[in-house]
Design an enzyme around this catalytic site. Structure first.
Site, mmCIF file in Angstrom:
data_model
loop_
_atom_site.group_PDB
_atom_site.id
_atom_site.type_symbol
_atom_site.label_atom_id
_atom_site.label_comp_id
_atom_site.label_asym_id
_atom_site.label_seq_id
_atom_site.Cartn_x
_atom_site.Cartn_y
_atom_site.Cartn_z
ATOM 1 N N ASP A 340 40.305 54.009 42.836
ATOM 2 C CA ASP A 340 40.889 53.375 41.668
ATOM 3 C C ASP A 340 40.908 54.391 40.522
ATOM 4 O O ASP A 340 40.132 55.351 40.524
ATOM 5 C CB ASP A 340 40.040 52.154 41.289
ATOM 6 C CG ASP A 340 40.686 51.314 40.202
ATOM 7 O OD1 ASP A 340 41.913 51.406 40.035
ATOM 8 O OD2 ASP A 340 39.963 50.567 39.525
ATOM 9 N N ASP A 651 36.780 47.659 42.184
ATOM 10 C CA ASP A 651 35.876 46.942 41.291
ATOM 11 C C ASP A 651 36.284 45.492 41.076
ATOM 12 O O ASP A 651 35.540 44.718 40.509
ATOM 13 C CB ASP A 651 35.770 47.648 39.932
ATOM 14 C CG ASP A 651 37.135 47.833 39.263
ATOM 15 O OD1 ASP A 651 38.135 47.309 39.793
ATOM 16 O OD2 ASP A 651 37.186 48.507 38.219
ATOM 17 N N ASP A 655 40.371 43.921 45.164
ATOM 18 C CA ASP A 655 39.992 45.033 46.045
ATOM 19 C C ASP A 655 39.215 44.575 47.278
ATOM 20 O O ASP A 655 39.020 45.360 48.209
ATOM 21 C CB ASP A 655 39.133 46.049 45.273
ATOM 22 C CG ASP A 655 39.879 46.680 44.121
ATOM 23 O OD1 ASP A 655 41.061 47.030 44.314
ATOM 24 O OD2 ASP A 655 39.296 46.826 43.036
#
Length: 914
Positions: A340, A651, A655
């Site tokens: 990310d 996070d 996800d």
């Protein structure tokens, strides 16, 4: 999309595309009432129809299941078979010892993995969440579990959204959706319909369960609850995503099958030779048991478990918490890291890095994050905002047209932090860098009125009283603010904002955009008041442009070096972000993730690609942007189909499926949701990409140490089998008894192996290529070393045994000496196994004090088994003379010198090749 087209959008699965139809149409479809809400009778009927607003509880693995799962390995099957043979041959003590070893390994593994299967439980913990709704014309608060489609949700700043809803009316509503979409800043919402094919991140007419309101207020009709919500679909995706076996688990399975077949073949071979030689069945059966026990490296499962546990402790010291033991080794085999952007590659702290002042050009601002430390430079000349009127005016406007606050370090927090919108917080930090004090300035120019940011206007305005005059400050999207401007401030003068000046400003906006900066225009209107009805249109032609402000979420300073380390180690870093493609690609290029010619794909482009087309482009893609959860899952699986070992960071709720499916799911400890942490195998406590790379390095150390232990154990196991087999073929008695082999495999090897796997890093771990996922445990390099080690041990032990028998020494004494010689060979060989290329004489034994202690303990135990009479009887040993012990020590060193010669030849070849 026009409203007419929106209302004609085709339904999907019997439900309209809520985001693409008018609010009134959505309300009518659900038979809702925006004023009165649902009646209690309607609520009961819909609860029966749709069920509670919760996610079904998945069946949890029991502690017994987790324990039994530890036995699922061919190597464990071999150990159980060896124990069974021992019991069948009435060697009860041998069988008990082997079973104890197996159970110990199982309990250690089960203890470490006890919480590993709690993935996604946080998704289901909605019972305590509250929601405000209108029912029977009365606003009431109730449990989120009781919401049904058609309920009217009432939302305000700070509220958590408990179900998916279509916005009916709103007032400057902003919602933080990072946990669902990955978008790093709050999203402005409104009631207008959007395109039917808009991804979740762009459905601004909707609010979603699992997000929360940061500003404004709204009323929304509930359109989906439970599993029908976006978060529910993600839960279904995550439930269906199965965690793959780790590379080590696959290699151990393959190795176990090889050993199982080899043990069976040798056992049959022993029986055949014994039959041809006329050896009694009971005697040959014991020799066969000795062979099977010798073939199986009993210490390997425990050594592997301890190696992984040591890796867990080392990673914890480097801020990586491991939730599944096998993930330690898998990290070391990783070939792709999908990371990310926000908070992992970047600081998650919006920072102004550049400004534009008309008539002067670009002003650079130093400093990163919310700490108000930095300087202003123009063409390499330092600026002082306290004496630079044009610069100060821009800083004041940004600070006054602002609702954010900065909080400095205190007893609980060592870092600067913010309350409010991150974009506004960056402007507060900018003002403080310029010497302004927010509280003093706001007292000197008190706010009289405001027009909050609106997605239609794309700007915000505040009205202030300054020395009896009224001044309006504006900030927002450049295209919106520039539309109101008729003049521009240059130095201390106000001049016409003509076409030439507009061109220069637009060029500055384009330049900032290419640098991935989020650009705001700042302006002021003198002697004017805000009009809530006419809003900003009444100010057209009256605004004075003060300048442009460019900000970004700056990359972490240590990440670029970590990315470079990844590339040197043969690992491909890939950015997977909820941000826009251009922004992601610019940051990726800054960090070295993307190079010239690399591609960036957004969610729509990814959807248009077939599996074959995606596979063909994977090598060139460095950035995936604006992707939804199913696409993240697809990205992971696309790499895995190429036999890549994938680590995926995340996070947010969105996800979770990809974290489960990845070979190693890595969750963020600070910004990560509980959902992400529960789905991941590793949690990084500082949310830092560099920490992930450090964990990869530690994983490689663990894998290298496991390979050292395997080499050490197999060299001995193969030597034992060959010695016994050759002695049988040549007509000699067995050089070792079965119980002596068991002592050697469990005690002598055990105290050394467990300490060998604690070897520190050799320093070149990140200069090596990743281990290929299909590479067997018995690699060519390992087999080539066994080719030298095993014959050396066989020559030493069997040669000594035959030599001593030729001197007329009793068999039990010759066996004891050979048994001791085997132990000494192992003590020398463990030094060999510490490095594939470096001399054992140069490694320094004190670097691994655990191993030094293991060698000392091993010597003491060997003395006890030879000279202590109770152990003499149990292990069929006899005391031996000191002079023979010295000669045994010399003969045992043969394996050391053979391996030293091999290493020397290898180093000479490498030097000549260079």
């Amino acid at each position: 999309m026009t409203s007419q087209n929106a209302t004609q959008t085709r339904p999907v699965n019997g439900q309209p595309l809520w985001h693409a139809i008018e609010a009134a149409a959505a309300l009518a479809t659900l038979s809702g009432d925006a004023t009165r809400g649902l009646s209690l009778a309607e609520v009961e009927q819909r609860r029966t129809q749709y069920g509670p607003n919760s996610l079904p509880e998945a069946k949890r693995r029991s502690a017994l299941f987790v324990l039994l799962h530890q036995f699922k390995s061919p190597l464990i099957y071999l150990l159980l078979a060896a124990a069974g043979i021992a019991f069948a041959a009435s060697e009860v003590s041998d069988g008990v010892v082997i079973l104890v070893v197996v159970l110990l390994n199982a309990f250690i593994g089960a203890f470490q993995e006890g919480r590993a299967e709690r993935a996604l439980v946080a998704l289901r913990q909605m019972a305590g969440q509250k929601a405000r709704v209108v029912r029977d014309g009365v606003e009431t608060e109730l449990s989120a579990r009781d919401l049904v489609p058609g309920d009217i949700l009432v939302l305000a700043a700070g509220d958590a959204v408990a179900a998916d809803g279509r916005i009916l009316i709103d007032a400057a509503l902003q919602v933080a959706e990072a946990a669902l979409t990955g978008e790093s800043v709050p999203v402005s919402k409104g009631s207008r319909p959007v395109d039917a094919d808009a991804p979740v991140a762009d459905r601004t007419s909707m609010v979603f369960a699992g997000t929360h309101v940061t500003a404004g207020r709204a009323a929304a009709v509930v359109v989906a609850t439970g599993l029908s919500t976006e978060i529910g679909r993600i839960s279904s995706l995550a439930e269906s995503a199965s965690a793959p076996k780790t590379p080590l688990e696959r290699r151990i399975d393959q190795f176990g099958r090889y050993v199982m077949v080899a043990a069976g073949v040798i056992f049959v071979l022993i029986l055949g030779i014994g039959y041809l030689r006329g050896i009694p069945l009971s005697e040959i059966a014991m020799i066969g048991i000795s062979q099977v026990v010798g073939m199986v490296p009993e210490g390997l499962p425990v050594a592997m478990t301890v190696a992984l546990a040591v890796g867990v402790q080392r990673m914890a010291r480097r801020r990586a918490i491991v939730r599944r033991l096998s993930a330690v080794e898998t990290l070391g085999s990783t070939t792709v890291i999908c990371s990310d952007k926000t908070g992992t590659l970047t600081r998650n702290e919006m920072t102004v890095t550049g400004m534009f002042l008309s008539g002067r050009g670009k002003v650079l601002v130093s400093g990163i994050g919310y700490a108000p430390n930095g300087t202003f430079t123009e063409k390499e000349r330092a600026l002082d905002p306290t004496t630079d009127g044009q610069l100060r005016a821009l800083l004041e406007a940004g600070l006054l047209c602002n609702d954010a606050q900065l909080l400095g370090p205190d007893g609980k927090n060592a870092q600067w932090r913010t309350t409010g919108d991150p974009t506004e917080a960056a402007l507060v930090t900018l003002g403080l860098k310029g010497g302004l004090v927010a509280e003093e300035l706001r007292r000197a120019q008190p706010r009289q009125a405001e027009l909050p940011f609106d997605p239609d206007d794309k700007m915000m305005g505040t009205e202030h009283e300054v020395s009896g005059r009224r001044i309006i400050y504006l900030k927002g999207a450049p295209e919106a603010v520039l539309e109101l401007c008729d003049t521009v401030r240059k130095e201390d003068e106000v001049q016409p904002f003509d076409d030439n000046e507009r061109l220069l400003v637009r060029q500055a906006i384009d330049s900032m955009g290419r640098e991935a900066l989020r650009v705001l225009a700042v302006a002021m209107v003198e002697d004017a008041s805000l009009d809530p009805l006419g809003r900003f249109s009444v100010l057209k032609g009256r605004a004075i442009l003060l300048g442009l402000v460019g900000q970004l979420d700056p990359p972490r300073t240590e990440v670029a070096a970590a990315v470079q380390s990844c590339r040197q180690a043969g690992i491909k870093p890939v950015m997977v972000t909820g941000d826009h493609k251009a922004t992601g690609l610019a940051i990726a290029r800054t960090l070295g993730i993307a190079h010239e010619g690399d591609l960036a794909l957004d969610g729509k482009e990814l959807s248009a690609l077939s599996e074959e087309e995606l596979a063909a482009r994977l090598d060139r893609v460095s950035v995936f942007a604006r992707v939804h959860p199913a696409q993240k899952l697809r990205i992971v699986e696309a790499y895995q189909k190429r036999r890549d070992v994938v680590a995926m960071t995340g996070d947010g709720v969105n996800d979770a499926p990809a974290l489960v499916r990845a070979d190693v799911g890595v969750a963020m400890g600070i910004t990560g949701t509980e959902v992400a942490k529960e789905a991941a195998k590793i949690v990084v406590t500082d949310d830092n990409f560099a920490t992930i790379v450090s964990a990869v390095e530690e994983g490689r150390v663990v894998y290298r140490n496991i390979k050292k232990a395997i080499l050490f154990l197999l060299a001995t196991s193969f030597a034992e089998v060959l010695v016994l087999l050759l002695a049988l073929i040549l007509g000699f008695p067995a050089p070792f008894s079965a119980v002596q082999i068991l002592w050697n495999n469990l005690v002598t090897e055990g105290v050394i192996t467990i300490n060998l796997i604690m070897d520190p890093a050799e320093g070149d771990e990140m200069q090596q290529r990743p281990i290929k996922s299909g590479e067997p445990l018995l690699s060519k390099a390992l087999l080539s070393r066994l080719f030298f080690m095993t014959p050396a041990i066989v020559a030493s032990t069997l040669g000594w045994f035959v030599f001593r028998l030729s001197q007329g020494v009793p068999v039990n004494v010759a066996q004891t000496e050979t048994f001791t010689l085997l132990a000494i060979c192992e003590w020398y060989n463990v030094l060999n196994c510490r490095s594939e290329t470096h001399s054992a004489l140069n490694l320094g034994l004190l670097k691994n004090k655990w191993l030094l202690g293991g060698l000392v303990v091993g010597n003491l135990l060997q003395v006890a088994v030879i000279f202590w009479s109770p152990l003499n009887r149990l292990f069929h040993t006899a005391p031996i003379g000191l002079e023979h012990v010295l000669w045994i020590g010399v003969v045992g060193s043969l394996v050391l010198w053979v391996e030293e010669l091999r290493k020397l030849v290898w180093r000479l070849r490498m030097r000549s090749a260079c």
